[in-house]
Design a protein around this motif. Sequence first.
Motif, PDB file in Angstrom:
ATOM      1  N   ALA A  64       1.209  16.447  20.437  1.00 33.65           N
ATOM      2  CA  ALA A  64       1.904  15.547  21.348  1.00 33.65           C
ATOM      3  C   ALA A  64       2.083  14.195  20.689  1.00 33.65           C
ATOM      4  N   CYS A  65       3.230  13.593  20.933  1.00 33.55           N
ATOM      5  CA  CYS A  65       3.462  12.238  20.447  1.00 33.55           C
ATOM      6  C   CYS A  65       2.850  11.248  21.443  1.00 33.55           C
ATOM      7  N   GLY A  66       2.515  10.088  20.948  1.00 36.77           N
ATOM      8  CA  GLY A  66       1.994   9.055  21.823  1.00 36.77           C
ATOM      9  C   GLY A  66       3.041   8.606  22.823  1.00 36.77           C
ATOM     10  N   ALA A  67       2.590   8.080  23.944  1.00 33.27           N
ATOM     11  CA  ALA A  67       3.510   7.663  24.999  1.00 33.27           C
ATOM     12  C   ALA A  67       4.324   6.456  24.561  1.00 33.27           C
ATOM     13  N   LEU A  68       5.606   6.457  24.917  1.00 32.93           N
ATOM     14  CA  LEU A  68       6.491   5.320  24.665  1.00 32.93           C
ATOM     15  C   LEU A  68       6.840   4.665  26.000  1.00 32.93           C
ATOM     16  N   PRO A  69       7.127   3.379  25.994  1.00 32.62           N
ATOM     17  CA  PRO A  69       7.523   2.728  27.245  1.00 32.62           C
ATOM     18  C   PRO A  69       8.886   3.215  27.700  1.00 32.62           C
ATOM     19  N   ASN A  70       9.206   2.982  28.971  1.00 32.76           N
ATOM     20  CA  ASN A  70      10.473   3.456  29.521  1.00 32.76           C
ATOM     21  C   ASN A  70      11.675   2.841  28.822  1.00 32.76           C
ATOM     22  N   ASP A  71      11.576   1.568  28.492  1.00 34.04           N
ATOM     23  CA  ASP A  71      12.695   0.874  27.859  1.00 34.04           C
ATOM     24  C   ASP A  71      12.598   1.053  26.350  1.00 34.04           C
ATOM     25  N   ARG A  72      13.145   2.154  25.828  1.00 35.90           N
ATOM     26  CA  ARG A  72      13.054   2.454  24.407  1.00 35.90           C
ATOM     27  C   ARG A  72      13.853   1.454  23.568  1.00 35.90           C
ATOM     28  N   THR A  73      14.898   0.868  24.136  1.00 33.36           N
ATOM     29  CA  THR A  73      15.737  -0.018  23.345  1.00 33.36           C
ATOM     30  C   THR A  73      15.020  -1.288  22.932  1.00 33.36           C
ATOM     31  N   SER A  74      13.984  -1.679  23.677  1.00 32.50           N
ATOM     32  CA  SER A  74      13.235  -2.883  23.317  1.00 32.50           C
ATOM     33  C   SER A  74      11.935  -2.551  22.600  1.00 32.50           C
ATOM     34  N   TRP A  75      11.692  -1.267  22.383  1.00 36.98           N
ATOM     35  CA  TRP A  75      10.415  -0.822  21.839  1.00 36.98           C
ATOM     36  C   TRP A  75      10.170  -1.357  20.438  1.00 36.98           C
ATOM     37  N   GLY A  76      11.210  -1.362  19.613  1.00 30.35           N
ATOM     38  CA  GLY A  76      11.019  -1.773  18.227  1.00 30.35           C
ATOM     39  C   GLY A  76      10.623  -3.225  18.086  1.00 30.35           C
ATOM     40  N   ASP A 130       0.872  -1.164   0.000  1.00 29.44           N
ATOM     41  CA  ASP A 130       0.000   0.000   0.000  1.00 29.44           C
ATOM     42  C   ASP A 130       0.915   1.221   0.000  1.00 29.44           C
ATOM     43  N   PRO A 131       1.213   1.818  -1.169  1.00 29.93           N
ATOM     44  CA  PRO A 131       2.267   2.837  -1.278  1.00 29.93           C
ATOM     45  C   PRO A 131       2.093   3.989  -0.301  1.00 29.93           C
ATOM     46  N   ALA A 132       3.204   4.343   0.341  1.00 30.60           N
ATOM     47  CA  ALA A 132       3.247   5.458   1.282  1.00 30.60           C
ATOM     48  C   ALA A 132       4.715   5.797   1.517  1.00 30.60           C
ATOM     49  N   PRO A 133       5.009   7.024   1.953  1.00 32.60           N
ATOM     50  CA  PRO A 133       6.373   7.279   2.425  1.00 32.60           C
ATOM     51  C   PRO A 133       6.693   6.329   3.573  1.00 32.60           C
ATOM     52  N   LEU A 134       7.964   6.017   3.773  1.00 29.40           N
ATOM     53  CA  LEU A 134       8.311   5.079   4.830  1.00 29.40           C
ATOM     54  C   LEU A 134       9.692   5.370   5.383  1.00 29.40           C
ATOM     55  N   TYR A 135       9.949   4.824   6.583  1.00 31.63           N
ATOM     56  CA  TYR A 135      11.317   4.777   7.090  1.00 31.63           C
ATOM     57  C   TYR A 135      11.612   3.356   7.545  1.00 31.63           C
ATOM     58  N   VAL A 136      12.892   3.028   7.566  1.00 28.86           N
ATOM     59  CA  VAL A 136      13.344   1.720   8.014  1.00 28.86           C
ATOM     60  C   VAL A 136      13.679   1.833   9.494  1.00 28.86           C
ATOM     61  N   ALA A 137      12.938   1.091  10.326  1.00 27.42           N
ATOM     62  CA  ALA A 137      13.088   1.198  11.778  1.00 27.42           C
ATOM     63  C   ALA A 137      13.919   0.049  12.311  1.00 27.42           C
ATOM     64  N   ASP A 138      14.667   0.347  13.361  1.00 27.93           N
ATOM     65  CA  ASP A 138      15.437  -0.667  14.076  1.00 27.93           C
ATOM     66  C   ASP A 138      15.147  -0.556  15.562  1.00 27.93           C
ATOM     67  N   PRO A 139      15.235  -1.671  16.291  1.00 25.65           N
ATOM     68  CA  PRO A 139      15.640  -3.008  15.852  1.00 25.65           C
ATOM     69  C   PRO A 139      14.607  -3.643  14.909  1.00 25.65           C
ATOM     70  N   GLY A 140      15.118  -4.482  13.995  1.00 31.11           N
ATOM     71  CA  GLY A 140      14.231  -5.292  13.186  1.00 31.11           C
ATOM     72  C   GLY A 140      14.174  -4.977  11.716  1.00 31.11           C
ATOM     73  N   GLN A 141      14.776  -3.833  11.274  1.00 35.86           N
ATOM     74  CA  GLN A 141      14.697  -3.465   9.859  1.00 35.86           C
ATOM     75  C   GLN A 141      13.252  -3.496   9.368  1.00 35.86           C
ATOM     76  N   ILE A 142      12.374  -2.797  10.082  1.00 34.33           N
ATOM     77  CA  ILE A 142      10.944  -2.794   9.790  1.00 34.33           C
ATOM     78  C   ILE A 142      10.606  -1.599   8.909  1.00 34.33           C
ATOM     79  N   LEU A 143       9.831  -1.822   7.868  1.00 34.10           N
ATOM     80  CA  LEU A 143       9.372  -0.742   7.005  1.00 34.10           C
ATOM     81  C   LEU A 143       8.121  -0.125   7.629  1.00 34.10           C
ATOM     82  N   VAL A 144       8.245   1.105   8.097  1.00 33.53           N
ATOM     83  CA  VAL A 144       7.148   1.773   8.802  1.00 33.53           C
ATOM     84  C   VAL A 144       6.518   2.815   7.880  1.00 33.53           C
TER      85      VAL A 144
END
Length: 212
Positions: A193-205, A148-162
């Motif tokens: 405002a951005c949505g809330a993120l959990p405290n442990d950002r390193t495991s968020w992805g 479903d075409p849209a702009p995207l970024y590659v997120a890590d951890p996981g190399q996820i197309l967001v």
Amino acid sequence: MKTLSVVLLAVLLFTLPAAAQDQYFEDILYLGDPVLPYVNCEMVHLLDHATMGVYLGCPSYPFISGLEFGLQITGRTNTALMPEFPVGPSADLMWNTDEPGFVDISLMFESPLTASDNVLLGTIDVFVLDDGVLNFTLTASSPSSLTDPAPLYVADPGQILVPLSRYPDVGPVDFTINGNCAIFPLNTPRKYACGALPNDRTSWGSVKSLYR
């Protein structure tokens, strides 16, 4: 005591932010001034340069490894565009400018960028060689890496197309040069405002669902 409770409740309600007035965004792409990200309109003369910043707002993941998007451009015949992204010798930057009215951009950063509520991913220098208004609208690249075409970024951890959304209230144009700047609401900062993120950002992805 009842009167005191009513007064305290009234004070509390007065001091709390009104949720209905806040705009909550997640994973948005927008264009703005590199110094003032909420300004998306510039007035320059022919043969002058203008600079557009490419921003990622409210990312869902802690690191950004790549980016893919397109730009639809009206009013461009000869105007030159030069991207500047934090890429290195091992990173790929695809910059397709075959059509005056459309530009494709896709790249992988040499090392991931750390996410924040508003991340300046790079800039595009605009050398104005057309006498008139230039309008830039964010869109998916062509072809897109998403079904479903849209702009995207590659997120890590996981190399996820967001997939990324545009600012919902910016209108049909994301950035304009030599246009009617008064019509654009982004010339003044707005409350969001951005949505809330959990405290442990390193495991968020690895734990947050890509689609909400």
